[in-house]
Design a protein around this motif. Sequence first.
Motif, PDB file in Angstrom:
ATOM      1  N   GLY A 115       0.687  -1.124  -0.072  1.00 26.17           N
ATOM      2  CA  GLY A 115      -0.037  -0.055  -0.052  1.00 26.17           C
ATOM      3  C   GLY A 115       0.883   1.403   0.107  1.00 26.17           C
ATOM      4  O   GLY A 115       1.927   1.258   0.304  1.00 26.17           O
ATOM      5  N   SER A 116       0.466   2.328  -0.552  1.00 27.77           N
ATOM      6  CA  SER A 116       0.975   3.717  -0.319  1.00 27.77           C
ATOM      7  C   SER A 116       0.004   4.917  -0.046  1.00 27.77           C
ATOM      8  O   SER A 116      -1.223   4.735  -0.516  1.00 27.77           O
ATOM      9  CB  SER A 116       1.635   3.759  -1.652  1.00 27.77           C
ATOM     10  N   PHE A 117       0.535   5.774   0.706  1.00 26.43           N
ATOM     11  CA  PHE A 117      -0.362   6.931   0.961  1.00 26.43           C
ATOM     12  C   PHE A 117       0.189   8.310   0.135  1.00 26.43           C
ATOM     13  O   PHE A 117       1.487   8.387  -0.076  1.00 26.43           O
ATOM     14  CB  PHE A 117      -0.385   7.213   2.371  1.00 26.43           C
ATOM     15  N   HIS A 133      -5.613   7.542  19.367  1.00 27.01           N
ATOM     16  CA  HIS A 133      -6.660   8.946  19.134  1.00 27.01           C
ATOM     17  C   HIS A 133      -7.258   8.791  17.931  1.00 27.01           C
ATOM     18  O   HIS A 133      -6.587   9.186  16.984  1.00 27.01           O
ATOM     19  CB  HIS A 133      -5.573  10.083  19.495  1.00 27.01           C
ATOM     20  N   TYR A 134      -8.550   8.597  17.956  1.00 27.36           N
ATOM     21  CA  TYR A 134      -9.267   8.697  16.870  1.00 27.36           C
ATOM     22  C   TYR A 134     -10.101   9.690  16.729  1.00 27.36           C
ATOM     23  O   TYR A 134     -10.863  10.106  17.704  1.00 27.36           O
ATOM     24  CB  TYR A 134     -10.103   7.168  16.499  1.00 27.36           C
ATOM     25  N   GLN A 135      -9.979  10.697  15.661  1.00 33.97           N
ATOM     26  CA  GLN A 135     -10.821  11.691  15.511  1.00 33.97           C
ATOM     27  C   GLN A 135     -11.739  11.451  14.280  1.00 33.97           C
ATOM     28  O   GLN A 135     -11.304  11.055  13.238  1.00 33.97           O
ATOM     29  CB  GLN A 135      -9.912  12.843  15.045  1.00 33.97           C
ATOM     30  N   PRO A 136     -12.973  11.535  14.542  1.00 34.38           N
ATOM     31  CA  PRO A 136     -13.989  11.683  13.315  1.00 34.38           C
ATOM     32  C   PRO A 136     -13.667  12.267  12.081  1.00 34.38           C
ATOM     33  O   PRO A 136     -12.868  13.270  12.468  1.00 34.38           O
ATOM     34  CB  PRO A 136     -15.125  12.155  14.054  1.00 34.38           C
ATOM     35  N   GLY A 137     -13.333  11.830  11.090  1.00 35.14           N
ATOM     36  CA  GLY A 137     -13.023  12.576   9.785  1.00 35.14           C
ATOM     37  C   GLY A 137     -11.602  12.179   9.766  1.00 35.14           C
ATOM     38  O   GLY A 137     -11.046  12.288   8.532  1.00 35.14           O
ATOM     39  N   TYR A 138     -11.208  11.266  10.329  1.00 34.35           N
ATOM     40  CA  TYR A 138      -9.704  10.639  10.162  1.00 34.35           C
ATOM     41  C   TYR A 138      -9.762   9.604   8.665  1.00 34.35           C
ATOM     42  O   TYR A 138     -10.452   8.924   8.669  1.00 34.35           O
ATOM     43  CB  TYR A 138      -9.264   9.792  11.222  1.00 34.35           C
ATOM     44  N   ALA A 139      -8.942  10.162   7.818  1.00 37.51           N
ATOM     45  CA  ALA A 139      -9.207   9.533   6.239  1.00 37.51           C
ATOM     46  C   ALA A 139      -7.785   9.468   5.735  1.00 37.51           C
ATOM     47  O   ALA A 139      -7.521  10.377   5.122  1.00 37.51           O
ATOM     48  CB  ALA A 139     -10.239  10.362   5.522  1.00 37.51           C
ATOM     49  N   TRP A 166      -5.677  -4.022  21.623  1.00 34.54           N
ATOM     50  CA  TRP A 166      -6.511  -3.782  23.041  1.00 34.54           C
ATOM     51  C   TRP A 166      -6.689  -2.335  22.934  1.00 34.54           C
ATOM     52  O   TRP A 166      -7.034  -1.526  24.266  1.00 34.54           O
ATOM     53  CB  TRP A 166      -5.685  -4.141  24.274  1.00 34.54           C
ATOM     54  N   LYS A 167      -6.487  -1.621  22.000  1.00 34.80           N
ATOM     55  CA  LYS A 167      -6.794  -0.044  22.034  1.00 34.80           C
ATOM     56  C   LYS A 167      -7.863   0.474  20.869  1.00 34.80           C
ATOM     57  O   LYS A 167      -7.573   0.150  19.910  1.00 34.80           O
ATOM     58  CB  LYS A 167      -5.782   0.821  21.792  1.00 34.80           C
ATOM     59  N   GLN A 168      -8.940   0.605  21.581  1.00 37.46           N
ATOM     60  CA  GLN A 168     -10.113   0.904  20.467  1.00 37.46           C
ATOM     61  C   GLN A 168      -9.891   2.070  19.508  1.00 37.46           C
ATOM     62  O   GLN A 168     -10.292   1.998  18.307  1.00 37.46           O
ATOM     63  CB  GLN A 168     -11.488   1.178  21.163  1.00 37.46           C
ATOM     64  N   GLY A 169      -9.025   2.989  19.939  1.00 40.10           N
ATOM     65  CA  GLY A 169      -8.838   4.120  18.913  1.00 40.10           C
ATOM     66  C   GLY A 169      -7.966   3.735  18.133  1.00 40.10           C
ATOM     67  O   GLY A 169      -7.932   4.402  16.662  1.00 40.10           O
ATOM     68  N   LEU A 170      -6.847   2.678  18.061  1.00 38.95           N
ATOM     69  CA  LEU A 170      -6.257   2.325  16.954  1.00 38.95           C
ATOM     70  C   LEU A 170      -6.630   1.358  16.070  1.00 38.95           C
ATOM     71  O   LEU A 170      -6.903   1.498  14.847  1.00 38.95           O
ATOM     72  CB  LEU A 170      -4.979   1.455  17.717  1.00 38.95           C
ATOM     73  N   LEU A 171      -7.851   0.590  16.779  1.00 37.85           N
ATOM     74  CA  LEU A 171      -8.701  -0.360  15.619  1.00 37.85           C
ATOM     75  C   LEU A 171      -9.400   0.933  14.975  1.00 37.85           C
ATOM     76  O   LEU A 171      -9.696   0.352  13.674  1.00 37.85           O
ATOM     77  CB  LEU A 171      -9.521  -1.235  16.664  1.00 37.85           C
ATOM     78  N   ASP A 172      -9.948   1.680  15.455  1.00 40.06           N
ATOM     79  CA  ASP A 172     -10.905   2.646  14.811  1.00 40.06           C
ATOM     80  C   ASP A 172     -10.009   3.232  13.547  1.00 40.06           C
ATOM     81  O   ASP A 172     -10.593   3.235  12.471  1.00 40.06           O
ATOM     82  CB  ASP A 172     -11.478   3.832  15.591  1.00 40.06           C
ATOM     83  N   LYS A 173      -8.714   3.681  13.832  1.00 40.76           N
ATOM     84  CA  LYS A 173      -7.978   3.980  12.656  1.00 40.76           C
ATOM     85  C   LYS A 173      -8.077   2.965  11.585  1.00 40.76           C
ATOM     86  O   LYS A 173      -7.839   3.310  10.235  1.00 40.76           O
ATOM     87  CB  LYS A 173      -6.674   4.475  13.345  1.00 40.76           C
ATOM     88  N   ALA A 174      -7.660   1.716  12.040  1.00 38.85           N
ATOM     89  CA  ALA A 174      -7.302   0.608  11.065  1.00 38.85           C
ATOM     90  C   ALA A 174      -8.370   0.397  10.272  1.00 38.85           C
ATOM     91  O   ALA A 174      -8.416   0.041   9.025  1.00 38.85           O
ATOM     92  CB  ALA A 174      -7.005  -0.503  11.948  1.00 38.85           C
ATOM     93  N   ALA A 175      -9.725   0.576  10.911  1.00 38.30           N
ATOM     94  CA  ALA A 175     -10.952   0.117  10.140  1.00 38.30           C
ATOM     95  C   ALA A 175     -10.936   1.208   8.975  1.00 38.30           C
ATOM     96  O   ALA A 175     -11.571   0.560   7.807  1.00 38.30           O
ATOM     97  CB  ALA A 175     -12.273   0.455  10.785  1.00 38.30           C
ATOM     98  N   SER A 176     -10.358   2.351   9.029  1.00 37.89           N
ATOM     99  CA  SER A 176     -10.588   3.309   7.907  1.00 37.89           C
ATOM    100  C   SER A 176      -9.743   2.784   6.717  1.00 37.89           C
ATOM    101  O   SER A 176      -9.718   3.532   5.603  1.00 37.89           O
ATOM    102  CB  SER A 176     -10.084   4.777   8.348  1.00 37.89           C
TER     103      SER A 176
END
Length: 309
Positions: A59-61, A87-93, A110-120
């Motif tokens: 992958g590449s960003f 630290h997940y902020q809504p709008g993280y894209a 074990w950290k939801q903030g990191l998993l939320d980032k991963a989901a994106s």
Amino acid sequence: MENQFEAKLYEFLKLFWLRPENGMMCAFKSRAFEDIEFEGPSLDISCADGLFLFIHLGGSFGMDFDIFSATKASEFSHDKFVDIFDHYQPGYAPSIIQNPAVTIDYGTDWKQGLLDKAASLKLYDNLVLHDNNKVPLPLPDEHFKTVYSNSIYWVKNVGPLMKDVYRTMQSGGRAIMEVKTPYLLETLDQLEPVLSAEAVGILNRQRRETMPGTMTLDNWNEIFKSAGFEIEDVRNVYPNKLLIDIWNVGLRPVAHLLVRMADAIPAEERNAIKAEWVDIFFKLLRPLLNLKQTYTLDKAPYLCFILRK
Ligand SMILES: C[S@@+](CC[C@H](N)C(=O)[O-])C[C@H]1O[C@@H](n2cnc3c(N)ncnc32)[C@H](O)[C@@H]1O
């Protein structure tokens, strides 16, 4: 770019620009298992925000996205430990230029903030919140063909965790485990007689305390064999002590301040500075990819185990 290894370094430097030494280490960490195919069903244990595996898998960003785009840097100080990335902020894209060729069936952390980032990233089909100190993992029996983790040493007792990882794998499946040894923090031991305790604390940033499962080559061999695995290969991930010394100091002491500075400038200016910054560090660090091996396997600071069930 001359080769795949250099291209990976550049990609990881874009991601970690304010901690270029981390970008360099990621390129080595990724190279150590680049020949292993991620045959599904696959699992990444302690995947965090998924950015490492995303780049590892091709992958590449865009230049406007990096690991410092959404952090809690303003809460960090050297006398209290804060994981600034949880630290997940809504709008993280993340601005994705290229997706990896494969997806991963499960990611855990074990950290939801990191998993939320991963989901994106849409790299993981399933994301599971789980503390690896607790077994069994909430994952099926005899399911996975490929398991990856670079984080099993964060738990107090690695043996039961690895026995349980074995349970979740298909017979013939492969596990790639990247693990630390006590030699990884050798630089700190060497600086201890020279620097004040406070200065060593700044460089350490609680790493000695938070990695209880750090063990020698012999101990790791024993852990994996007792869990039932056949050890197919053990790889020396960071070949040269210079890399370890650079990483143990690097920009870590002021990283939270660099993040705050970068956050305080307009996006266009930030991207222009970042592009120049990345090019400079690429020139500085690229030659280090070819450093000769100084570590024997039994003294290596970081190992990549290829295991077979
Ligand atoms: C060094 S990071 C590596 C993350 C990711 N694999 C990568 O390469 O970017 C370590 C990860 O382990 C996770 N971790 C630490 N202790 C854990 C535990 N007890 N259970 C589950 N995950 C844990 C952290 O939240 C963090 O995401």
